[in-house]
Design a protein around this motif. Structure first.
Motif, PDB file in Angstrom:
ATOM      1  N   THR A  34       0.838  -1.196   0.000  1.00 57.89           N
ATOM      2  CA  THR A  34       0.000   0.000   0.000  1.00 57.89           C
ATOM      3  C   THR A  34       0.875   1.248   0.000  1.00 57.89           C
ATOM      4  O   THR A  34       0.420   2.321  -0.351  1.00 57.89           O
ATOM      5  CB  THR A  34      -0.904   0.023   1.241  1.00 57.89           C
ATOM      6  N   ASP A  35       2.142   1.093   0.384  1.00 58.65           N
ATOM      7  CA  ASP A  35       3.059   2.231   0.490  1.00 58.65           C
ATOM      8  C   ASP A  35       4.059   2.238  -0.663  1.00 58.65           C
ATOM      9  O   ASP A  35       5.232   2.517  -0.476  1.00 58.65           O
ATOM     10  CB  ASP A  35       3.791   2.192   1.829  1.00 58.65           C
ATOM     11  N   LYS A  36       3.592   1.983  -1.850  1.00 64.40           N
ATOM     12  CA  LYS A  36       4.463   1.829  -3.006  1.00 64.40           C
ATOM     13  C   LYS A  36       5.361   3.040  -3.235  1.00 64.40           C
ATOM     14  O   LYS A  36       4.895   4.139  -3.502  1.00 64.40           O
ATOM     15  CB  LYS A  36       3.621   1.575  -4.257  1.00 64.40           C
ATOM     16  N   GLY A  37       6.665   2.818  -3.109  1.00 67.99           N
ATOM     17  CA  GLY A  37       7.641   3.844  -3.414  1.00 67.99           C
ATOM     18  C   GLY A  37       7.863   4.886  -2.345  1.00 67.99           C
ATOM     19  O   GLY A  37       8.650   5.802  -2.538  1.00 67.99           O
ATOM     20  N   VAL A  38       7.212   4.787  -1.196  1.00 67.93           N
ATOM     21  CA  VAL A  38       7.317   5.818  -0.157  1.00 67.93           C
ATOM     22  C   VAL A  38       7.720   5.177   1.169  1.00 67.93           C
ATOM     23  O   VAL A  38       7.145   4.166   1.570  1.00 67.93           O
ATOM     24  CB  VAL A  38       5.986   6.576   0.034  1.00 67.93           C
ATOM     25  N   ARG A  39       8.697   5.778   1.826  1.00 68.62           N
ATOM     26  CA  ARG A  39       9.076   5.357   3.180  1.00 68.62           C
ATOM     27  C   ARG A  39       9.188   6.616   4.035  1.00 68.62           C
ATOM     28  O   ARG A  39       9.877   7.558   3.665  1.00 68.62           O
ATOM     29  CB  ARG A  39      10.401   4.612   3.156  1.00 68.62           C
ATOM     30  N   VAL A  40       8.505   6.614   5.158  1.00 69.05           N
ATOM     31  CA  VAL A  40       8.518   7.765   6.068  1.00 69.05           C
ATOM     32  C   VAL A  40       8.967   7.290   7.439  1.00 69.05           C
ATOM     33  O   VAL A  40       8.495   6.272   7.936  1.00 69.05           O
ATOM     34  CB  VAL A  40       7.109   8.403   6.184  1.00 69.05           C
ATOM     35  N   ARG A  41       9.874   8.036   8.038  1.00 68.70           N
ATOM     36  CA  ARG A  41      10.306   7.735   9.399  1.00 68.70           C
ATOM     37  C   ARG A  41      10.508   9.034  10.159  1.00 68.70           C
ATOM     38  O   ARG A  41      10.658  10.088   9.562  1.00 68.70           O
ATOM     39  CB  ARG A  41      11.544   6.861   9.399  1.00 68.70           C
ATOM     40  N   SER A  42      10.500   8.922  11.459  1.00 70.99           N
ATOM     41  CA  SER A  42      10.624  10.093  12.324  1.00 70.99           C
ATOM     42  C   SER A  42      11.968  10.052  13.040  1.00 70.99           C
ATOM     43  O   SER A  42      12.391   9.008  13.531  1.00 70.99           O
ATOM     44  CB  SER A  42       9.490  10.089  13.347  1.00 70.99           C
ATOM     45  N   GLU A  43      12.625  11.217  13.074  1.00 70.92           N
ATOM     46  CA  GLU A  43      13.909  11.321  13.758  1.00 70.92           C
ATOM     47  C   GLU A  43      14.014  12.706  14.385  1.00 70.92           C
ATOM     48  O   GLU A  43      13.883  13.718  13.696  1.00 70.92           O
ATOM     49  CB  GLU A  43      15.047  11.094  12.763  1.00 70.92           C
ATOM     50  N   ASP A  44      14.216  12.754  15.689  1.00 71.57           N
ATOM     51  CA  ASP A  44      14.332  14.017  16.429  1.00 71.57           C
ATOM     52  C   ASP A  44      13.119  14.922  16.227  1.00 71.57           C
ATOM     53  O   ASP A  44      13.250  16.140  16.104  1.00 71.57           O
ATOM     54  CB  ASP A  44      15.611  14.765  16.039  1.00 71.57           C
ATOM     55  N   GLY A  45      11.933  14.344  16.152  1.00 73.24           N
ATOM     56  CA  GLY A  45      10.712  15.127  16.023  1.00 73.24           C
ATOM     57  C   GLY A  45      10.436  15.659  14.629  1.00 73.24           C
ATOM     58  O   GLY A  45       9.539  16.469  14.435  1.00 73.24           O
ATOM     59  N   LYS A  46      11.211  15.221  13.625  1.00 72.85           N
ATOM     60  CA  LYS A  46      10.999  15.650  12.246  1.00 72.85           C
ATOM     61  C   LYS A  46      10.898  14.420  11.357  1.00 72.85           C
ATOM     62  O   LYS A  46      11.392  13.349  11.692  1.00 72.85           O
ATOM     63  CB  LYS A  46      12.142  16.549  11.778  1.00 72.85           C
ATOM     64  N   LEU A  47      10.265  14.593  10.213  1.00 71.82           N
ATOM     65  CA  LEU A  47      10.059  13.488   9.289  1.00 71.82           C
ATOM     66  C   LEU A  47      11.178  13.404   8.264  1.00 71.82           C
ATOM     67  O   LEU A  47      11.658  14.420   7.761  1.00 71.82           O
ATOM     68  CB  LEU A  47       8.730  13.654   8.546  1.00 71.82           C
ATOM     69  N   LEU A  48      11.559  12.170   7.941  1.00 67.53           N
ATOM     70  CA  LEU A  48      12.483  11.886   6.850  1.00 67.53           C
ATOM     71  C   LEU A  48      11.716  11.059   5.831  1.00 67.53           C
ATOM     72  O   LEU A  48      11.146  10.025   6.168  1.00 67.53           O
ATOM     73  CB  LEU A  48      13.691  11.102   7.350  1.00 67.53           C
ATOM     74  N   VAL A  49      11.698  11.508   4.585  1.00 63.80           N
ATOM     75  CA  VAL A  49      10.885  10.881   3.545  1.00 63.80           C
ATOM     76  C   VAL A  49      11.796  10.371   2.431  1.00 63.80           C
ATOM     77  O   VAL A  49      12.653  11.102   1.946  1.00 63.80           O
ATOM     78  CB  VAL A  49       9.874  11.892   2.961  1.00 63.80           C
ATOM     79  N   ASP A  50      11.598   9.109   2.031  1.00 64.32           N
ATOM     80  CA  ASP A  50      12.280   8.524   0.879  1.00 64.32           C
ATOM     81  C   ASP A  50      11.230   8.199  -0.168  1.00 64.32           C
ATOM     82  O   ASP A  50      10.211   7.580   0.146  1.00 64.32           O
ATOM     83  CB  ASP A  50      13.014   7.237   1.259  1.00 64.32           C
TER      84      ASP A  50
END
Length: 116
Positions: free
Chosen positions: A53-69
């Motif tokens: 369902t998340d094709k091509g997108v990865r989201v993670r949180s680090e130090d209260g901010k989002l990192l998006v691939d």
């Protein structure tokens, strides 16, 4: 779930929501031919024998901010640098306006080119 503490409590948003929001924003940019699975998502879908369902997108949180691939395919003959800049700005704006969560970084991986 990605969550942040506020003065009123904890706000949590699912990975699926972020994947749909970011995928839609990136797909609207000129020159994007489609979203592609990351290598991790390809292995996971083969092991679990179901579609992502998340094709091509990865989201993670680090130090209260989002990192998006984001993994994309671009249309042959377009300026890749311009496309990537457009995606970064559009995704950052869309996520921050829709969720209120700050975005630290948007990484765009151009995995293939497609003819029109």
């Amino acid at each position: 779930m990605i969550g942040f503490e506020t003065s009123l409590g904890t706000v949590e948003i699912s990975q699926e929501y972020f994947a749909n929001l970011i995928g839609h924003a990136a797909s609207e940019c000129y020159g994007v031919a489609g979203m592609l699975n990351s290598p991790y998502q390809t292995v996971r879908s083969r092991l679990l024998r179901r579609d992502n369902t998340d094709k091509g997108v990865r989201v993670r949180s680090e130090d209260g901010k989002l990192l998006v691939d984001i993994h994309i395919a671009v249309t042959y003959g377009v300026n890749i640098s311009a496309i990537v800049k457009s995606i970064v700005h559009k995704v950052r704006y869309t996520v921050e306006e829709s969720t209120g969560f700050p975005v630290a970084k948007v990484n765009v991986f151009v995995d293939s080119m497609k003819a029109q």
